[in-house]
Design an enzyme around this catalytic site. Structure first.
Site, PDB file in Angstrom:
ATOM      1  CB  CYS A  54      -0.954  -0.002   1.186  1.00 39.94           C
ATOM      2  SG  CYS A  54      -0.131  -0.074   2.787  1.00 39.94           S
ATOM      3  NE  ARG A  93       2.004  -9.213  -5.766  1.00 46.94           N
ATOM      4  CZ  ARG A  93       0.985  -9.079  -4.929  1.00 46.94           C
ATOM      5  NH1 ARG A  93      -0.155  -8.582  -5.339  1.00 46.94           N
ATOM      6  NH2 ARG A  93       1.090  -9.457  -3.666  1.00 46.94           N
TER       7      ARG A  93
END
Length: 178
Positions: free
Chosen positions: A5, A76
């Site tokens: 995030c 990622r």
């Protein structure tokens, strides 16, 4: 503090703020700084190698870790790829080792071939603080370097600030850390 995030949510915040007529300069500035950290780290590695009288393009640069965070196989949003790209801009093809990353995923998604081990490095960039790297201690890191050159011609880039400054100074190597 961190997680995926941190790299993504600020963009949502800036978008929504602008949609409502606000300009969030602080969040945007933070994103720009984070986005260029890989380039900054690679540039510091090149600078230290030049100061140590090395030719970067002729030097062996090893990168420890490619995953997004320590002790996790997820690649990622990894910013290590930015370090690799910048080193390639300088003509350096680093070797990358990561005991947590899946070799096929890294090749397919990042275009990077992982190696199982590193030896005879001129420069080591300790990018991800996996426990396997930490457990070896500074002696394990030092064992990755060439043995036929003086300590002053060995460069360690300690991205995560894992190794005590006093210990690095005692070793006599050229080092830089965040």
């Amino acid at each position: 503090m961190g997680g995926h995030c941190i790299g993504v949510d600020p963009y949502y915040f800036v978008y929504e703020a602008e949609r409502l007529g606000y300009t969030s300069q602080v969040v945007s500035a933070g994103r720009r700084i984070n986005d260029y950290m890989g380039i900054f780290v690679a540039d510091m590695a090149i600078k230290r190698m030049v100061q140590a009288k090395m030719s970067p393009a002729e030097s062996k640069v090893a990168i420890l870790g490619v995953t997004f965070k320590e002790n996790c196989p997820d690649v990622r949003n990894t910013r290590v790829v930015d370090i690799i790209k910048r080193l390639r801009d300088y003509g350096v093809e680093p070797v990358v080792v990561d005991p947590w990353a899946d070799r096929d995923t890294v090749k397919r998604e990042l275009g990077i071939d992982l190696v199982d081990s590193v030896s005879d490095a001129d420069c080591v960039i300790h990018a991800v603080a996996h426990r396997q790297f930490r457990e070896g201690g500074i002696e394990g890191i030092m064992g990755l370097f060439r043995s036929d050159v003086p300590a002053a011609r060995k460069v360690l880039i300690d991205v995560k600030g894992q190794w005590p400054v006093r210990e690095l100074d005692r070793l006599g190597i050229s080092w830089w850390r965040m």
